[in-house]
Design an enzyme around this catalytic site. Structure first.
Site, short mmCIF file in Angstrom:
data_model
loop_
_atom_site.label_atom_id
_atom_site.label_comp_id
_atom_site.label_asym_id
_atom_site.label_seq_id
_atom_site.Cartn_x
_atom_site.Cartn_y
_atom_site.Cartn_z
CB SER A 172 -0.79 -0.09 1.30
OG SER A 172 0.02 0.18 2.35
CE LYS A 173 0.60 5.87 -3.53
NZ LYS A 173 -0.25 5.45 -4.42
#
Ligand code: GLU
Length: 464
Positions: A217-218
């Site tokens: 994820s980010k």
């Protein structure tokens, strides 16, 4: 005649894959890995690779994200044979939704909450079964799915319906996508049946996980492809690395170019378990590819980075192709990515290649020595030995051969320290033989002369 018919048939590719990203954010390696596998699988089967932008979510889909997808695929060198945008296919969805409604396979449902009406699929409540190329047989009982929603209205299909219809109409034979879509497959297979569409072959890829096994994820290691491009990674390294996220050739080989991947990749050997995204491994692979980059490409990239740096501007460096070519071996040894060149510049580790070194005479003194007399004596010897070396023997080995026995006899530190310092003006730098070879005879001798001047000056001033 027969051969004419054959030609007609053979023109239709047997394998058609697609990459179907939603442009609702910047995509990361986990997403692009799907593109790599789909592309490679299509190529190794002389098939077709389709890019389908799944932009039916008009609120979250952004042009900027789509542009980024196109840019990233171009950068990675994964050209598509056809491109579609779901936002431009409204009429097609409408036609088929109306047909399903007319056939009684879907119905308009009056909802109690929220929207007044939606289109629901009439679930035949049966078991669906498919053989996944990676995960083997998968069976689902679709009863629990109920009469699920396939569109908000005939002009607003939802994801499942659009995906299935598009795969059908685009002739997609192999659906390669992330494991997170397995749970969507039963619904999609029911829709296929209702449309009279053949079921494609599925290959659900293992998830790409961050180092702590959380979803990529980010916050956890997920960067866009353009981030890697801008950070000075090579596209062939990203491609290579992504291909290894869930697959390996079963041999020791880890470095592949696209052609090599097309030869070696085997979709049935893709692992089931999650693949960990490892930045260190990516850097290592990048370095391996850097070693294989052509001199021309390397010089172009390195010259651009060095030439446009603040340091080059502040110190007035003359960054020529020739100068960069000379330091290429040193750079390749010291960097993993082109971005690391910026770090070397920032650490002032490239100064001595482009500027005269700036330092105090005292730095020439080997530790523990009382004054500069030893430095002076050794530098004089080194200078004489180097100046006696013919121009055509001006290379690292010959330079080392000319100095090494003397350094062994007199002590490596006392000889090599002032020699190296005279050339670089830094506490740390590559060895003096390699520096001399890079600088060329004229510059090397000039720098030693400068050092000797400093020694003489310091001795007169007695400030050592
Ligand atoms: N648009 C979907 C996604 O971005 C992919 C759909 C599919 O591959 O079937 O996750």
């Amino acid at each position: 005649m027969i051969s004419g018919i054959r030609a007609l048939f053979s023109r239709k590719p047997k394998v058609v894959t697609r990459f179907a990203p939603s442009p609702t954010g910047y995509l990361h390696a986990g997403n692009y890995r799907t593109a790599v596998f789909s592309y490679v699988y299509a190529r190794q089967n002389s098939g077709k690779f389709i890019l389908r932008i799944e932009d039916t979510d008009t609120i979250r889909s952004k042009k900027e994200y789509e542009d980024n997808i196109l840019e990233s695929l171009a950068w990675l060198g994964l050209p598509y044979d056809e491109i579609y945008r779901q936002s431009q296919r409204g009429e097609t969805y409408k036609t088929y939704l109306e047909k399903l409604l007319a056939d009684g396979k879907a119905f308009v449902s009056k909802e109690e909450t929220g929207r007044a009406e939606v289109i629901r699929f009439r679930n035949p409540n049966k078991k669906v079964k498919f053989r996944d190329l990676i995960r083997g047989d998968i069976e689902f009982d679709t009863t629990e799915l109920g009469d699920f929603v396939i569109a908000k209205s005939v002009t607003e299909p939802i994801f499942h319906f659009a995906v299935v219809l598009d795969d059908y109409l685009m002739g997609v034979t192999h659906v390669v996508r992330g494991e997170d879509h397995i749970s969507n497959t039963p619904r999609q297979m029911l829709i296929q049946e209702a449309l009279g569409a053949p079921a494609p072959i599925y290959a659900h890829l293992p998830l790409v996980l961050a180092h702590d096994r959380s979803k990529l994820s980010k916050r956890h290691g997920a960067q866009s492809m353009t981030h890697y491009r801008d950070a000075g990674y090579l596209p062939e390294a990203l491609l290579n690395y992504m291909a290894l996220l869930g697959w390996n050739p079963g041999t020791e080989q880890e470095i592949f170019d696209l052609g090599g991947l097309v030869k070696a990749f085997d979709i049935s050997k893709v692992q089931k378990g999650g693949a960990i995204f490892n930045e260190e491994k990516l850097r290592w692979i990048n370095k391996e590819h850097l070693k294989r980059v052509s001199k021309t490409d390397f010089v172009r990239e390195a010259k651009a980075r060095i030439g446009s740096s603040d340091r080059a501007r502040d110190l007035g460096w003359n960054v020529t192709d020739d100068a960069v070519l000379r330091i290429m071996p040193i750079l390749v040894e010291r960097i993993d990515t082109y971005g690391d060149i910026d770090k070397l510049i920032f650490a002032q580790d490239l100064d001595y290649f482009f500027s005269e070194p700036v330092y105090d005479a005292v730095s020439l003194k080997w530790k523990g020595e009382p004054d500069l007399s030893s430095a002076k004596k050794h530098l004089e010897h080194v200078r004489a030995a180097l100046s006696a070396l013919p121009d055509k023997k001006w290379n690292e080995e010959a330079i080392k051969a000319a100095i090494w026995p003397y350094a062994e006899k007199e002590g490596r530190g006392p000889v090599l320290w002032p020699f190296r310092f005279a050339l670089s003006g830094k506490e740390k730098s590559p060895n003096p033989f390699s520096l001399s070879a890079i600088f060329g005879k004229e510059t090397a001798l000039k720098r030693i002369d400068e050092a000797l001047k400093k020694c003489a000056h310091a001795n007169t001033n007695q400030n050592v």
